[in-house]
Design an enzyme around this catalytic site. Structure first.
Site, PDB file in Angstrom:
ATOM      1  N   GLY A 110       0.790  -0.978   0.095  1.00 37.39           N
ATOM      2  CA  GLY A 110      -0.015   0.019   0.043  1.00 37.39           C
ATOM      3  C   GLY A 110       0.972   1.251  -0.038  1.00 37.39           C
ATOM      4  O   GLY A 110       2.156   1.277   0.142  1.00 37.39           O
ATOM      5  N   ARG A 113       4.132   5.703   1.998  1.00 36.16           N
ATOM      6  CA  ARG A 113       4.462   7.220   2.229  1.00 36.16           C
ATOM      7  C   ARG A 113       4.147   8.176   1.026  1.00 36.16           C
ATOM      8  O   ARG A 113       4.696   8.695   0.715  1.00 36.16           O
ATOM      9  CB  ARG A 113       5.700   7.239   2.348  1.00 36.16           C
ATOM     10  N   GLY A 146       6.843   6.577   6.541  1.00 34.61           N
ATOM     11  CA  GLY A 146       6.171   7.465   5.944  1.00 34.61           C
ATOM     12  C   GLY A 146       6.910   8.711   5.314  1.00 34.61           C
ATOM     13  O   GLY A 146       6.437   9.490   4.410  1.00 34.61           O
ATOM     14  N   ASP A 280       4.501  -4.300  -7.224  1.00 42.66           N
ATOM     15  CA  ASP A 280       3.797  -3.181  -6.690  1.00 42.66           C
ATOM     16  C   ASP A 280       4.426  -2.151  -7.414  1.00 42.66           C
ATOM     17  O   ASP A 280       3.936  -0.829  -7.240  1.00 42.66           O
ATOM     18  CB  ASP A 280       3.962  -3.116  -4.817  1.00 42.66           C
ATOM     19  N   ASN A 281       5.496  -1.909  -8.064  1.00 40.42           N
ATOM     20  CA  ASN A 281       6.181  -0.951  -8.703  1.00 40.42           C
ATOM     21  C   ASN A 281       6.142  -1.098 -10.118  1.00 40.42           C
ATOM     22  O   ASN A 281       6.740  -0.313 -11.084  1.00 40.42           O
ATOM     23  CB  ASN A 281       7.761  -0.966  -8.341  1.00 40.42           C
TER      24      ASN A 281
HETATM   25  P1  AMP Z   1       9.286   0.391  -2.377  1.00 41.23           P
HETATM   26  O1  AMP Z   1       9.925  -1.068  -2.662  1.00 41.23           O
HETATM   27  O2  AMP Z   1      10.157   1.627  -2.014  1.00 41.23           O
HETATM   28  O3  AMP Z   1       8.492   0.634  -3.715  1.00 41.23           O
HETATM   29  O4  AMP Z   1       8.167   0.325  -1.088  1.00 41.23           O
HETATM   30  C1  AMP Z   1       7.715  -0.945  -0.985  1.00 41.23           C
HETATM   31  C2  AMP Z   1       6.465  -0.694   0.069  1.00 41.23           C
HETATM   32  O5  AMP Z   1       6.800   0.029   1.220  1.00 41.23           O
HETATM   33  C3  AMP Z   1       5.570   0.330  -0.282  1.00 41.23           C
HETATM   34  O6  AMP Z   1       4.197   0.008   0.261  1.00 41.23           O
HETATM   35  C4  AMP Z   1       5.888   1.968   0.250  1.00 41.23           C
HETATM   36  O7  AMP Z   1       5.053   2.529   0.355  1.00 41.23           O
HETATM   37  C5  AMP Z   1       6.522   1.307   1.584  1.00 41.23           C
HETATM   38  N1  AMP Z   1       7.354   2.307   2.000  1.00 41.23           N
HETATM   39  C6  AMP Z   1       8.720   2.454   1.496  1.00 41.23           C
HETATM   40  N2  AMP Z   1       9.267   3.347   2.124  1.00 41.23           N
HETATM   41  C7  AMP Z   1       8.590   3.655   3.291  1.00 41.23           C
HETATM   42  C8  AMP Z   1       8.492   4.411   4.160  1.00 41.23           C
HETATM   43  N3  AMP Z   1       9.555   5.623   4.463  1.00 41.23           N
HETATM   44  N4  AMP Z   1       7.401   4.624   5.163  1.00 41.23           N
HETATM   45  C9  AMP Z   1       6.457   4.074   4.814  1.00 41.23           C
HETATM   46  N5  AMP Z   1       6.433   2.941   3.913  1.00 41.23           N
HETATM   47  C10 AMP Z   1       7.299   2.939   3.037  1.00 41.23           C
HETATM   48 MG    MG Z   2       6.986   1.135  -4.582  1.00 38.52          MG
END
Ligand code: AMP
Ligand code: MG
Length: 535
Positions: A110, A113, A146, A280-281
């Protein structure tokens, strides 16, 4: 009434928030981390910040929103896009999605952030979703805070806009704002946390929906919700397909396959490595999304990934991106299977990815070499030999292709004279042994003959090559230099790069220093060659 009083473009923004109007909301409204069932999103407010300060904004993205430079330079703008204030019509929310991370199902992820502010309806009738990245916790924040740091926000902001100007489908970035708060990050997860300046980027796209938004509902058996989101997405983002039906679902999936293939061809053309191609990306619109530990190939190396978190397996290395996208589409096919319940047509649709990629890749290779058409019977071998040569010695990919356009197409010349324009591309001159030079010389002669068959006049060949082989890309070390300065409060280089990268295919006299190969000091410097997911 005083006619001198100007109304700000911000006040004139019209919001038409279709996603939250048409899809079910999380009934719980407290901002607590949790599993969110039966809903597409949760309403959530950004966390206010103490001293927001504008670092940079993109005037092209502002124009998409009918905003003028003076609107973007106002204090109001900084407050709104740092997350301190909502404009009338904004209604902020975080969406629920899941995903496969590094090949494994990770459950609910989800917008941890990312906080969506709403959908602007511009004068041209287009919808643009505004989304703040780094504006505080949401129910999906899991164990994290976040927030986002300046380092990663500069990288996201600049790369989104650079990709757009390169002609690569991408989400956009409107603004980059320092929050005035400190954020603690352990950049390499090695027990060295340090405070870093916090920042918020406002991202802009027709939709931020990911493969994972569909996957989560299927994984949970929430099939009614799956159908609602698919129907909504088709109506909102693929209206040309018509009203949702079994047939339209298949056409929709086929279009996602096609768009994804086209995006990956572009990545391979410009030497972009996403770094974290988790499901998710992956954008449902075929846009490059979530700029984290991405990087640009300097020396051509299909095994390279900038992401230290993936250093052992290198799942997301440059050369694997086409296969990974295919694997990800397979996961999306599984997710929408309950709506279709037949394997065969989904299989056919997913083959469209392979066909589109193969055709697109060939056309792209022909374009990079300045050939009017890709003829597999000659060009498979020509290109394979080139890719071997590029890897045998450290060769800067961007410079090589750009200089290839400058070759003197005269087979009577000596090897040395023929290869002279390419010399700027080599990192280690000692690697250019006699054997290597002879092999390269042979290749160049084959290439010249091939170009002659192709029949494009030299000027035309150069121009067409220079239109697909960029001179300026966001080299990893350039982004890092801009970050170093920005962390000292000097935003000039961020803005200079933003300007430079608006015209990546132009020569831009006076800017040549930005087209040079990576300096030696950057070879092993964190941020330049190694990145992690910590952002
Ligand atoms: P990512 O691999 O960066 O695309 O992130 C994977 C998941 O982790 C996604 O749901 C992001 O929203 C969450 N996420 C990444 N960094 C943060 C953060 N600093 N605070 C909260 N959620 C995060
Ligand atoms: Mg992501």
């Amino acid at each position: 009434m005083n006619s001198q009083i100007k109304t700000s473009g911000l006040d004139n923004l019209i919001f038409d928030n279709r996603f939250i109007r048409e899809l079910p909301a999380d009934p719980q409204t407290t901002n607590q981390r949790r599993q969110v069932f039966g809903s597409c999103y949760s309403r959530v407010l950004s966390t206010p910040v103490s001293k927001p300060q504008m670092v940079a904004y993109s005037r092209e993205v502002a124009e998409l929103l009918d905003l003028k430079p003076e609107d973007c330079e106002s204090d109001d703008f900084t407050q709104v896009f740092a997350g301190n204030r909502l404009l009338p019509g904004m209604d902020s929310y975080a969406t629920c999605y899941g995903g496969h991370q590094f090949g494994n199902w990770a459950g609910q992820l989800g917008d941890g952030r990312a906080i969506n502010l709403g959908e602007v309806l511009n004068r041209r009738g287009e919808h643009w979703t505004l989304q703040l990245k780094g504006a505080g916790e949401t129910p999906y924040s899991r164990t994290a805070d976040g927030l986002a740091v300046l380092r990663s926000s500069v990288r996201e902001f600049l790369c989104s806009e650079a990709m757009y100007h390169l002609g690569v489908p991408t989400t956009r970035a409107l603004s980059l704002i320092l929050t005035g708060e400190e954020v603690i990050r352990d950049m390499f997860y090695n027990g060295n946390p340090r405070p870093e300046p916090g920042a918020v980027v406002c991202r802009v796209a027709p939709s931020f929906t990911r493969f994972g938004n569909f996957q989560i509902f299927t994984a949970r058996g929430e099939l009614e919700l799956l159908k609602r989101l698919v129907d909504y997405t088709i109506r909102a983002d693929f209206p040309h397909l018509g009203e949702p039906s079994l047939d339209v679902y298949l056409q929709w999936f086929e279009e996602i396959c096609r768009r994804t293939a086209e995006m990956i061809v572009h990545w391979q053309r410009v030497g972009f490595v996403h770094g974290v191609m988790n499901t998710d990306n992956m954008s449902i619109l075929g846009l490059t999304i979530d700029y984290g530990p991405y990087g640009w190939l300097e020396n051509y190396d299909p095994n390279w990934t900038p992401n230290t978190t993936d250093a052992a397996e290198r799942r997301y290395r440059f050369g694997s991106q086409p296969q990974i996208a295919f694997w990800n589409l397979g996961q999306l096919a599984n997710a929408i299977y309950p709506l279709i319940e037949q394997v065969e047509p989904l299989q056919q649709a997913i083959n469209v990815y392979k066909e589109t990629f193969e055709r697109g890749w060939q056309t792209m290779v022909a374009g990079k070499l300045g050939l009017n058409v890709y003829d597999p019977s000659i060009d498979d071998e020509l290109n394979t030999e080139l890719l071997i040569l590029l890897q045998l010695v450290e060769t800067d990919m961007t410079i090589f292709y750009r200089k290839l356009a400058m070759l003197d197409m005269d087979v009577e010349l000596s090897d040395q004279a023929l290869m002279a324009p390419l010399m700027d591309a080599y990192y280690v001159p000692e690697q250019l042994t006699d054997d290597y030079r002879a092999r390269l010389g042979l290749w160049i002669r084959r290439y010249i003959k091939r170009v002659q068959i192709s029949g494009l006049p030299d000027v035309e060949r150069r121009n067409s090559m220079n239109a697909v082989n960029p001179k300026y890309v966001l080299r990893n070390y350039l982004a890092q230099l801009a970050i170093d300065k920005a962390e000292q409060g000097d935003f000039s280089m961020v803005n200079e790069l933003l300007e430079l990268l608006r015209h990546p295919y132009d020569e831009q006299p006076g800017k040549e220093e930005f087209a040079l190969k990576r300096p030696d000091w950057a070879r092993q410097r964190p941020g330049c060659s190694m990145l992690s997911c910590s952002s």
